[in-house]
Design a protein around this motif. Structure first.
Motif, PDB file in Angstrom:
ATOM      1  N   ASN A 123      51.745  42.426  56.480  1.00  0.00           N
ATOM      2  CA  ASN A 123      51.816  43.086  55.176  1.00  0.00           C
ATOM      3  C   ASN A 123      51.850  42.061  54.052  1.00  0.00           C
ATOM      4  O   ASN A 123      51.132  42.172  53.061  1.00  0.00           O
ATOM      5  CB  ASN A 123      53.047  43.994  55.127  1.00  0.00           C
ATOM      6  N   ARG A 124      52.668  41.050  54.210  1.00  0.00           N
ATOM      7  CA  ARG A 124      52.769  40.021  53.181  1.00  0.00           C
ATOM      8  C   ARG A 124      51.513  39.174  53.120  1.00  0.00           C
ATOM      9  O   ARG A 124      51.095  38.744  52.054  1.00  0.00           O
ATOM     10  CB  ARG A 124      53.984  39.132  53.440  1.00  0.00           C
ATOM     11  N   LEU A 125      50.878  38.956  54.268  1.00  0.00           N
ATOM     12  CA  LEU A 125      49.648  38.173  54.296  1.00  0.00           C
ATOM     13  C   LEU A 125      48.550  38.856  53.500  1.00  0.00           C
ATOM     14  O   LEU A 125      47.790  38.191  52.789  1.00  0.00           O
ATOM     15  CB  LEU A 125      49.195  37.924  55.738  1.00  0.00           C
ATOM     16  N   SER A 126      48.457  40.175  53.563  1.00  0.00           N
ATOM     17  CA  SER A 126      47.429  40.854  52.773  1.00  0.00           C
ATOM     18  C   SER A 126      47.694  40.664  51.280  1.00  0.00           C
ATOM     19  O   SER A 126      46.759  40.480  50.494  1.00  0.00           O
ATOM     20  CB  SER A 126      47.334  42.338  53.138  1.00  0.00           C
ATOM     21  N   ASP A 127      48.973  40.677  50.881  1.00  0.00           N
ATOM     22  CA  ASP A 127      49.311  40.386  49.479  1.00  0.00           C
ATOM     23  C   ASP A 127      48.929  38.955  49.107  1.00  0.00           C
ATOM     24  O   ASP A 127      48.401  38.689  48.026  1.00  0.00           O
ATOM     25  CB  ASP A 127      50.812  40.580  49.240  1.00  0.00           C
ATOM     26  N   TYR A 128      49.213  38.036  50.018  1.00  0.00           N
ATOM     27  CA  TYR A 128      48.857  36.630  49.809  1.00  0.00           C
ATOM     28  C   TYR A 128      47.348  36.492  49.621  1.00  0.00           C
ATOM     29  O   TYR A 128      46.892  35.791  48.708  1.00  0.00           O
ATOM     30  CB  TYR A 128      49.336  35.798  51.006  1.00  0.00           C
ATOM     31  N   LEU A 129      46.576  37.135  50.488  1.00  0.00           N
ATOM     32  CA  LEU A 129      45.115  36.994  50.427  1.00  0.00           C
ATOM     33  C   LEU A 129      44.539  37.582  49.144  1.00  0.00           C
ATOM     34  O   LEU A 129      43.579  37.048  48.597  1.00  0.00           O
ATOM     35  CB  LEU A 129      44.474  37.616  51.669  1.00  0.00           C
ATOM     36  N   PHE A 130      45.130  38.661  48.649  1.00  0.00           N
ATOM     37  CA  PHE A 130      44.704  39.212  47.354  1.00  0.00           C
ATOM     38  C   PHE A 130      44.996  38.199  46.249  1.00  0.00           C
ATOM     39  O   PHE A 130      44.127  37.900  45.419  1.00  0.00           O
ATOM     40  CB  PHE A 130      45.424  40.537  47.070  1.00  0.00           C
ATOM     41  N   THR A 131      46.196  37.676  46.249  1.00  0.00           N
ATOM     42  CA  THR A 131      46.580  36.697  45.229  1.00  0.00           C
ATOM     43  C   THR A 131      45.743  35.431  45.357  1.00  0.00           C
ATOM     44  O   THR A 131      45.317  34.851  44.339  1.00  0.00           O
ATOM     45  CB  THR A 131      48.084  36.366  45.350  1.00  0.00           C
ATOM     46  N   PHE A 132      45.470  35.017  46.583  1.00  0.00           N
ATOM     47  CA  PHE A 132      44.645  33.833  46.815  1.00  0.00           C
ATOM     48  C   PHE A 132      43.244  34.047  46.252  1.00  0.00           C
ATOM     49  O   PHE A 132      42.656  33.133  45.649  1.00  0.00           O
ATOM     50  CB  PHE A 132      44.609  33.510  48.308  1.00  0.00           C
ATOM     51  N   ALA A 133      42.692  35.245  46.408  1.00  0.00           N
ATOM     52  CA  ALA A 133      41.369  35.551  45.843  1.00  0.00           C
ATOM     53  C   ALA A 133      41.408  35.414  44.319  1.00  0.00           C
ATOM     54  O   ALA A 133      40.507  34.814  43.718  1.00  0.00           O
ATOM     55  CB  ALA A 133      40.927  36.951  46.252  1.00  0.00           C
ATOM     56  N   ARG A 134      42.437  35.964  43.704  1.00  0.00           N
ATOM     57  CA  ARG A 134      42.576  35.830  42.244  1.00  0.00           C
ATOM     58  C   ARG A 134      42.697  34.356  41.844  1.00  0.00           C
ATOM     59  O   ARG A 134      42.078  33.899  40.875  1.00  0.00           O
ATOM     60  CB  ARG A 134      43.805  36.591  41.745  1.00  0.00           C
ATOM     61  N   PHE A 135      43.489  33.609  42.599  1.00  0.00           N
ATOM     62  CA  PHE A 135      43.690  32.182  42.341  1.00  0.00           C
ATOM     63  C   PHE A 135      42.369  31.420  42.468  1.00  0.00           C
ATOM     64  O   PHE A 135      42.031  30.592  41.613  1.00  0.00           O
ATOM     65  CB  PHE A 135      44.744  31.646  43.316  1.00  0.00           C
ATOM     66  N   LEU A 136      41.623  31.697  43.543  1.00  0.00           N
ATOM     67  CA  LEU A 136      40.341  31.018  43.747  1.00  0.00           C
ATOM     68  C   LEU A 136      39.359  31.337  42.631  1.00  0.00           C
ATOM     69  O   LEU A 136      38.623  30.453  42.173  1.00  0.00           O
ATOM     70  CB  LEU A 136      39.754  31.392  45.110  1.00  0.00           C
ATOM     71  N   ASN A 137      39.327  32.575  42.190  1.00  0.00           N
ATOM     72  CA  ASN A 137      38.440  32.936  41.081  1.00  0.00           C
ATOM     73  C   ASN A 137      38.845  32.218  39.795  1.00  0.00           C
ATOM     74  O   ASN A 137      37.983  31.719  39.068  1.00  0.00           O
ATOM     75  CB  ASN A 137      38.420  34.452  40.866  1.00  0.00           C
ATOM     76  N   ALA A 138      40.133  32.148  39.530  1.00  0.00           N
ATOM     77  CA  ALA A 138      40.594  31.445  38.328  1.00  0.00           C
ATOM     78  C   ALA A 138      40.231  29.965  38.412  1.00  0.00           C
ATOM     79  O   ALA A 138      39.745  29.387  37.434  1.00  0.00           O
ATOM     80  CB  ALA A 138      42.116  31.625  38.166  1.00  0.00           C
ATOM     81  N   GLU A 139      40.446  29.367  39.582  1.00  0.00           N
ATOM     82  CA  GLU A 139      40.127  27.953  39.781  1.00  0.00           C
ATOM     83  C   GLU A 139      38.639  27.676  39.588  1.00  0.00           C
ATOM     84  O   GLU A 139      38.246  26.643  39.077  1.00  0.00           O
ATOM     85  CB  GLU A 139      40.563  27.520  41.185  1.00  0.00           C
ATOM     86  N   ALA A 140      37.798  28.645  40.003  1.00  0.00           N
ATOM     87  CA  ALA A 140      36.351  28.469  39.921  1.00  0.00           C
ATOM     88  C   ALA A 140      35.775  28.951  38.588  1.00  0.00           C
ATOM     89  O   ALA A 140      34.582  28.845  38.355  1.00  0.00           O
ATOM     90  CB  ALA A 140      35.680  29.216  41.072  1.00  0.00           C
ATOM     91  N   GLY A 141      36.640  29.488  37.704  1.00  0.00           N
ATOM     92  CA  GLY A 141      36.188  29.936  36.405  1.00  0.00           C
ATOM     93  C   GLY A 141      35.503  31.309  36.412  1.00  0.00           C
ATOM     94  O   GLY A 141      34.756  31.636  35.497  1.00  0.00           O
ATOM     95  N   PHE A 142      35.777  32.115  37.428  1.00  0.00           N
ATOM     96  CA  PHE A 142      35.211  33.472  37.502  1.00  0.00           C
ATOM     97  C   PHE A 142      36.174  34.458  36.871  1.00  0.00           C
ATOM     98  O   PHE A 142      37.368  34.432  37.147  1.00  0.00           O
ATOM     99  CB  PHE A 142      34.977  33.883  38.952  1.00  0.00           C
ATOM    100  N   ASP A 143      35.643  35.324  36.008  1.00  0.00           N
ATOM    101  CA  ASP A 143      36.461  36.379  35.440  1.00  0.00           C
ATOM    102  C   ASP A 143      36.603  37.511  36.434  1.00  0.00           C
ATOM    103  O   ASP A 143      35.677  37.819  37.197  1.00  0.00           O
ATOM    104  CB  ASP A 143      35.804  36.945  34.163  1.00  0.00           C
ATOM    105  N   GLU A 144      37.766  38.149  36.430  1.00  0.00           N
ATOM    106  CA  GLU A 144      37.970  39.322  37.278  1.00  0.00           C
ATOM    107  C   GLU A 144      37.230  40.494  36.665  1.00  0.00           C
ATOM    108  O   GLU A 144      37.145  40.641  35.443  1.00  0.00           O
ATOM    109  CB  GLU A 144      39.462  39.641  37.390  1.00  0.00           C
ATOM    110  N   VAL A 145      36.683  41.341  37.526  1.00  0.00           N
ATOM    111  CA  VAL A 145      35.962  42.532  37.083  1.00  0.00           C
ATOM    112  C   VAL A 145      36.863  43.737  37.325  1.00  0.00           C
ATOM    113  O   VAL A 145      37.241  44.022  38.464  1.00  0.00           O
ATOM    114  CB  VAL A 145      34.623  42.699  37.832  1.00  0.00           C
ATOM    115  N   ALA A 146      37.225  44.401  36.251  1.00  0.00           N
ATOM    116  CA  ALA A 146      38.111  45.574  36.359  1.00  0.00           C
ATOM    117  C   ALA A 146      37.379  46.741  37.001  1.00  0.00           C
ATOM    118  O   ALA A 146      36.156  46.876  36.894  1.00  0.00           O
ATOM    119  CB  ALA A 146      38.609  45.971  34.966  1.00  0.00           C
ATOM    120  N   VAL A 147      38.143  47.566  37.651  1.00  0.00           N
ATOM    121  CA  VAL A 147      37.576  48.777  38.290  1.00  0.00           C
ATOM    122  C   VAL A 147      37.108  49.721  37.205  1.00  0.00           C
ATOM    123  O   VAL A 147      37.684  49.907  36.198  1.00  0.00           O
ATOM    124  CB  VAL A 147      38.641  49.456  39.177  1.00  0.00           C
TER     125      VAL A 147
END
Length: 171
Positions: A147-171
């Protein structure tokens, strides 16, 4: 040791609990192993996409997933401390990100998109383990870790996008 044994050709396989046990390949324990293995493979792909300084965290998670499998079948070194470590890592990454004010679409950089795939597979593995708890004695740390790993992976995706300069796309 040969990779093939032919012992599973008729739909059963051997697992290891306190002693070796033969079960059908559609047994809940085999389903859980398979989902965790698939997640581990996706994490391997993710590790191939991230910077060197991030790889060791993924390798640690992969090792912990093996421990989750061991916990299901026999013995494990997976502990609540491993869950707490994920929480700590989530908090550290979150501190570097802007606030999340909406749901976001999975995607962005290749690595972030793969992290989202890992998150979705992790959720499936977690569901399989929950089913398993109805038939087998599964240590509580296993579903908690997933359960916590899935939260980590979501946050990691956000972190990777921020690091790479990608904006998040809202639903």
């Amino acid at each position: 040791m040969k990779i093939y044994t032919r012992s599973g050709d008729k739909g059963s396989t051997q697992i290891y609990a306190d002693k070796p046990v033969r079960v059908e390949k559609d047994d809940a324990v085999v389903q859980s192993y398979g989902d965790i293995d698939e997640l581990n493979s996706h994490l391997g792909l993710l590790a191939s996409m991230v910077a060197v300084h991030l790889k060791e965290d993924i390798y640690t998670i992969q090792r912990n997933l093996f421990q989750a499998g061991f916990a299901i079948s026999a013995s494990s070194t997976l502990t609540q401390d491993d869950v707490v470590k994920l929480e700590s890592d989530i908090d550290k990454m979150t501190a570097t990100l802007g606030p999340q004010t909406t749901f976001v679409l999975p995607g962005g950089s290749k690595a972030a998109a793969q992290s989202h795939v890992c998150r979705a597979v992790c959720r499936r593995a977690e569901r399989a383990v929950i089913v398993l708890t109805k038939h087998y004695d599964v240590p509580a740390v296993v579903p908690a870790y997933l359960n916590r790993l899935s939260d980590y992976l979501f946050t990691f995706a956000r972190f990777l996008n921020a690091e790479a300069g990608f904006d998040e796309v809202a639903v």
